[in-house]
Design a protein around this motif. Sequence first.
Motif, PDB file in Angstrom:
ATOM      1  N   ARG A   1     -28.903 -17.251  46.458  1.00  0.00           N
ATOM      2  CA  ARG A   1     -28.428 -18.525  47.009  1.00  0.00           C
ATOM      3  C   ARG A   1     -29.210 -18.924  48.262  1.00  0.00           C
ATOM      4  O   ARG A   1     -29.535 -20.099  48.456  1.00  0.00           O
ATOM      5  CB  ARG A   1     -26.936 -18.436  47.331  1.00  0.00           C
TER       6      ARG A   1
ATOM      7  N   LYS B   1     -31.936 -22.516  48.225  1.00  0.00           N
ATOM      8  CA  LYS B   1     -31.339 -23.714  48.825  1.00  0.00           C
ATOM      9  C   LYS B   1     -32.359 -24.667  49.451  1.00  0.00           C
ATOM     10  O   LYS B   1     -32.079 -25.861  49.595  1.00  0.00           O
ATOM     11  CB  LYS B   1     -30.277 -23.327  49.857  1.00  0.00           C
TER      12      LYS B   1
ATOM     13  N   ILE C   1     -25.359 -18.322  37.726  1.00  0.00           N
ATOM     14  CA  ILE C   1     -24.810 -17.473  38.791  1.00  0.00           C
ATOM     15  C   ILE C   1     -23.335 -17.173  38.538  1.00  0.00           C
ATOM     16  O   ILE C   1     -22.886 -16.027  38.656  1.00  0.00           O
ATOM     17  CB  ILE C   1     -24.999 -18.143  40.169  1.00  0.00           C
TER      18      ILE C   1
ATOM     19  N   TYR D   1     -30.023 -27.230  40.350  1.00  0.00           N
ATOM     20  CA  TYR D   1     -28.915 -26.600  41.068  1.00  0.00           C
ATOM     21  C   TYR D   1     -27.651 -26.489  40.220  1.00  0.00           C
ATOM     22  O   TYR D   1     -26.942 -25.480  40.273  1.00  0.00           O
ATOM     23  CB  TYR D   1     -28.638 -27.341  42.371  1.00  0.00           C
TER      24      TYR D   1
ATOM     25  N   GLU E   1     -26.154 -22.850  38.960  1.00  0.00           N
ATOM     26  CA  GLU E   1     -24.769 -22.482  39.260  1.00  0.00           C
ATOM     27  C   GLU E   1     -24.077 -21.930  38.021  1.00  0.00           C
ATOM     28  O   GLU E   1     -23.259 -21.008  38.112  1.00  0.00           O
ATOM     29  CB  GLU E   1     -24.020 -23.700  39.803  1.00  0.00           C
TER      30      GLU E   1
ATOM     31  N   GLU F   1     -26.800 -11.824  44.482  1.00  0.00           N
ATOM     32  CA  GLU F   1     -26.244 -13.172  44.555  1.00  0.00           C
ATOM     33  C   GLU F   1     -26.515 -13.852  45.900  1.00  0.00           C
ATOM     34  O   GLU F   1     -27.001 -14.997  45.946  1.00  0.00           O
ATOM     35  CB  GLU F   1     -24.740 -13.143  44.298  1.00  0.00           C
ATOM     36  N   LYS F   2     -26.206 -13.190  47.000  1.00  0.00           N
ATOM     37  CA  LYS F   2     -26.373 -13.799  48.319  1.00  0.00           C
ATOM     38  C   LYS F   2     -27.823 -14.166  48.579  1.00  0.00           C
ATOM     39  O   LYS F   2     -28.133 -15.265  49.068  1.00  0.00           O
ATOM     40  CB  LYS F   2     -25.856 -12.845  49.403  1.00  0.00           C
TER      41      LYS F   2
END
Length: 342
Positions: A20, A24, A42, A35, A39, A16-17
Amino acid sequence: MALSNGLFIRFKPLEEKETREKIKNMTIFSHKDFYSKSELIINYKKKKKYHYSSGYRNIFSYELFFMIPNMLKEKNSEETFIKLFLKKYNPITEKMLWCGEIEIINNLPFARVVIFTRMLLQKKVEEFEKYNRDYYWNPLKKKLTSKKDVDAVLLHQKGEIKKDINGHPLKIKRSVRKTEERIFSYRGRTGFNRMIDFMKGILSDLYEVLSFSKKTHRSYIPKRQIKENYTVCTCFRIRSINSIIDEINARIGYMFESLKYAFSDDEVWTNKFYTFLHKLNKVAHTSTLEVKGSVYYLSYHSSNEHFRDYLIALRENIKNIILNFEKFWQKHIENHWKIVSN
């Protein structure tokens, strides 16, 4: 057996980290509302992810990093190249959510792509919310525990419908598919190498098509036919082979033009060219291929890994046939111009 053509490509699963952080600053998107859609995926993955041992990774997306042709200067051309690469790897990527950016390293352009393999639904689905695992309760300690606990009582069973405090079944609206599209599946190091070699083969073909023939509408090698009674899997695999045939036809277009306009009266060149086409046609439509002593079989019902191995072998055979003919072609042209000059 892994086949390699020397091209560079890097493949990396992202948690996940990392996902992201990577997405970005992207500049190329498969959808204009990327985006908001990402989301949804995610958040769904976060809600459904399992907590296993410390060695397990919860994969949210996948990153591909590869060099692209230097001739692609405009953004739209770079975006088209990425889309074409993904489509030739697996046509289902046209329906997937992904983003990308172009990086310049040592004056060479590289594409970085992040792709989500869990797809969005066209319409939200309302369904009962269920427990995704068994829950055990220790009534003495009044807390959740494990199955191994001697005082454990099964509180909720996997698949059981969740209820609110009043005992009413809970419903949720889901906009994401429950399962991943396993387009990056492989077994062990050998399977991983085969997957990467398959990607390299696609890049190699795209490079060659761009280098030799930018536009062609002619079919020198006929495609495999798709029949109405074929399954979805069979149709997909035939389209994958036909995609390679399209690349062959684009690659050899300049050779046909040479035959048509410069060597139409050259019997040696004409016979050699049509023998060359016959070999290509035979390989493109055979079910058994050999590469460096290993035999690969085409089956429309085999595992994805076996089918991928067949496609790698197909590309390798085609590449060798074309390279051998190009050597003859170059030598024949040189001899032709020597005779003309004299």
